[in-house]
Design an enzyme around this catalytic site. Structure first.
Site, PDB file in Angstrom:
ATOM      1  N   GLY A 218      12.623 -51.507  21.577  1.00 31.93           N
ATOM      2  CA  GLY A 218      11.785 -51.804  20.754  1.00 31.93           C
ATOM      3  C   GLY A 218      10.790 -52.083  19.599  1.00 31.93           C
ATOM      4  N   ASN A 288      16.139 -48.355  10.971  1.00 32.08           N
ATOM      5  CA  ASN A 288      15.058 -47.813  11.810  1.00 32.08           C
ATOM      6  C   ASN A 288      15.224 -46.669  13.530  1.00 32.08           C
ATOM      7  OD1 ASN A 288      12.933 -49.129  13.842  1.00 32.08           O
ATOM      8  ND2 ASN A 288      14.966 -49.284  15.727  1.00 32.08           N
ATOM      9  N   LYS A 295       9.169 -30.132  20.829  1.00 30.80           N
ATOM     10  CA  LYS A 295       9.130 -28.806  20.494  1.00 30.80           C
ATOM     11  C   LYS A 295       8.429 -27.994  19.966  1.00 30.80           C
ATOM     12  CE  LYS A 295      11.421 -26.027  24.767  1.00 30.80           C
ATOM     13  NZ  LYS A 295      10.854 -26.654  25.708  1.00 30.80           N
ATOM     14  N   LEU A 297       7.711 -25.017  17.609  1.00 32.23           N
ATOM     15  CA  LEU A 297       7.922 -24.174  16.732  1.00 32.23           C
ATOM     16  C   LEU A 297       8.787 -23.132  17.093  1.00 32.23           C
ATOM     17  CD1 LEU A 297       9.570 -24.583  13.867  1.00 32.23           C
ATOM     18  CD2 LEU A 297       7.682 -23.612  12.801  1.00 32.23           C
ATOM     19  N   ASN A 355       2.154 -33.149  13.500  1.00 24.77           N
ATOM     20  CA  ASN A 355       1.729 -33.503  14.232  1.00 24.77           C
ATOM     21  C   ASN A 355       2.758 -32.253  16.098  1.00 24.77           C
ATOM     22  OD1 ASN A 355       0.166 -35.201  16.752  1.00 24.77           O
ATOM     23  ND2 ASN A 355       2.310 -36.050  17.571  1.00 24.77           N
ATOM     24  N   TYR A 361      10.557 -33.567  13.381  1.00 25.51           N
ATOM     25  CA  TYR A 361      10.026 -35.386  13.468  1.00 25.51           C
ATOM     26  C   TYR A 361       9.199 -35.568  12.222  1.00 25.51           C
ATOM     27  CZ  TYR A 361       9.148 -40.093  14.913  1.00 25.51           C
ATOM     28  OH  TYR A 361       9.229 -41.130  14.530  1.00 25.51           O
ATOM     29  N   THR A 396       5.053 -48.774  23.031  1.00 28.20           N
ATOM     30  CA  THR A 396       6.707 -49.154  22.963  1.00 28.20           C
ATOM     31  C   THR A 396       7.113 -47.499  24.762  1.00 28.20           C
ATOM     32  OG1 THR A 396       7.482 -46.729  21.816  1.00 28.20           O
ATOM     33  CG2 THR A 396       7.391 -49.176  20.779  1.00 28.20           C
TER      34      THR A 396
END
Length: 455
Positions: A218, A288, A295, A297, A355, A361, A396
């Site tokens: 990737g 990287n 998931k 929260l 997001n 993340y 990707t």
């Protein structure tokens, strides 16, 4: 990597006619960098009568570009560099802005608009700060109005910086070039005179040694390829489970492979030992490697949260401490000022806008941006830099697994109406790792086609 069939169709004769008549998005084929290709293929018009306009025009003439101050109403234009570095009130923007507007219809496909102005935070004068901040707003809005793969970005100079500084030239060249194909509506800050212009613009990393984590596939593999293309020797790092793919990419770029779990307490020391054994130096670190464990929260468990934080941010903090404590990673080993160490980390637009289902993340990537900003001062004493790159939607293997409708919507949610490629992220990382970016540190630069969410 999935094919973007809609973009392919939109660039056929029938597709262009049909999408235009139906008012559908019209993604263009972007001009990307190829070694030996002209920086721009047409006139560059410089607007304004400031110090920066004179310095940058002279710099571009040295690159054998067709630099103009004025151009005929029917001539095509490859790029416009609009200089606002001397404005002190919003009213003073008018002349350059209106001249810029009159040139937009003359821009070639994949044309460039680059604004140049002083840092709004560099003044406490309300009128001056208003004028400088206004340039940010007009640049972002201009980026939304660009067509046929064109982009608009800004170069922000600190108050005391001469526009002839290497970092200003480096930022200008990057934004003019096909290397910045998927960068739009963004700003590159140049704060210091640090940096050096390469002898060969096609090999700006000649003689440098770089390590890339998560390099087996990737974006990581694309980074390794671009760094090697630009002249660097590359150490490729990934987990043992990816060993076969890692070895294949390492062989492709004539690099060395190191199978390593970056969450190991001694990961930084092991990378340094590998660099010392094979190269005797380390110049560039690209963080990287990263994972997602999505998931909501309300349903988040300890394992998902902790694993993402451990890989995406804690490992970088730990490795950076090892690198910064090592004599292998310092300015003296790299030829002095302008060639100091470089660290580039992968952030994400999720860390800027958030997001759904990605609290772990997004937290980790926002943490990367905070780490970069705070670590900048530690690199300054070594004439080094640390920056982050925040990709948006990139084509990707991961995005290929998205549901078709979700993937198609995500592709169109930016001003360029398409997804970026791994090479777009890699080009930006290679720029930030280069000597000519020595005046830029602590920055997070988005590679997102001006995604319609986030700052």
């Amino acid at each position: 990597m999935p094919r973007d069939i809609y973009t392919e169709f939109a660039n056929t004769g029938l597709g262009r006619s049909l999408t235009k008549n139906l008012g559908l998005p019209q993604p263009a084929k972007l001009r990307r960098h190829r070694p030996g290709r002209a920086l721009v293929e047409g006139p560059v018009v410089v607007l304004g009568s400031s110090e920066a306009s004179a310095a940058l025009a002279e710099r571009m003439l040295g690159w054998d570009l067709d630099v103009r101050r004025h151009i005929g109403p029917k001539e095509k234009v490859a790029a416009v560099v609009a200089c606002f570095d001397s404005v002190s009130t919003p009213a003073q923007l008018s002349a350059v802005v209106l001249e810029l507007g009159s040139l937009l219809r003359q821009l070639m496909p994949s044309g460039r608009v680059i604004t140049v102005f002083r840092d709004p935070a560099g003044t406490e004068d309300p009128a001056v700060r208003a004028a400088r901040s206004a340039v940010q707003g007009l640049t972002r809005s201009t980026a939304h109005e660009m067509r046929a793969g064109g982009t608009a970005n800004g170069i922000v100079l600190s108050d005391s910086l001469d526009a002839s500084a290497p970092g200003a030239a480096g930022a200008l060249r990057f934004l003019l070039s096909g290397r910045s194909a998927f960068v739009s509506g963004q700003f590159i800050s140049v704060d210091t005179v640090n940096g050096a212009l390469p002898n060969d613009w096609d090999l700006p990393l000649d003689g440098q040694v770089a390590v890339v984590t998560g390099a087996a596939r990737g974006i990581g593999a694309a980074i390794a390829r671009v760094l090697r293309r630009d002249g660097a020797s590359v150490i490729l790092v990934d987990i043992p489970a990816a060993g076969e793919q890692l070895a294949a990419v390492a062989n492709e770029v004539s690099g060395t492979a190191l199978q390593l779990d970056i969450t190991a307490q001694d990961a930084g020391e092991r990378i340094l030992a590998h660099a010392a054994q094979h190269h005797g130096r380390l110049d560039i670190v690209v963080h990287n490697a990263g994972i997602t464990r999505d998931k909501l929260l309300a349903n988040m468990d300890e394992a998902r949260w902790n694993s993402v934080i451990a890989v995406n941010i804690e490992s970088q903090l730990r490795m950076n401490r090892a690198f910064l404590a090592s004599a292998l990673f310092n300015a003296d080993a790299h030829g002095g000022a302008g060639m100091g160490p470089r660290i580039v980390s992968l952030a994400s637009t999720s860390g800027i806008a958030g997001n759904r289902g990605q609290t772990n993340y997004a937290a980790s990537k926002a943490g990367v941006m905070g780490m970069v900003a705070a670590t900048s001062a530690q690199l300054a004493s070594r004439h080094g830099t640390i920056n982050a790159v925040a990709p948006g939607f990139i084509e990707t293997e991961m995005t290929a697994r998205m549901p078709l409708a979700t993937r198609e919507v995500a592709r169109r949610l930016n001003s360029l109406n398409q997804g970026g490629l791994p090479v777009d992220v890699a080009e930006t990382i290679a720029f930030l790792a280069s000597p000519q970016a020595g005046g830029t540190s602590g920055l997070t630069l988005r590679v997102c086609g001006q995604n319609l969410v986030g700052a």
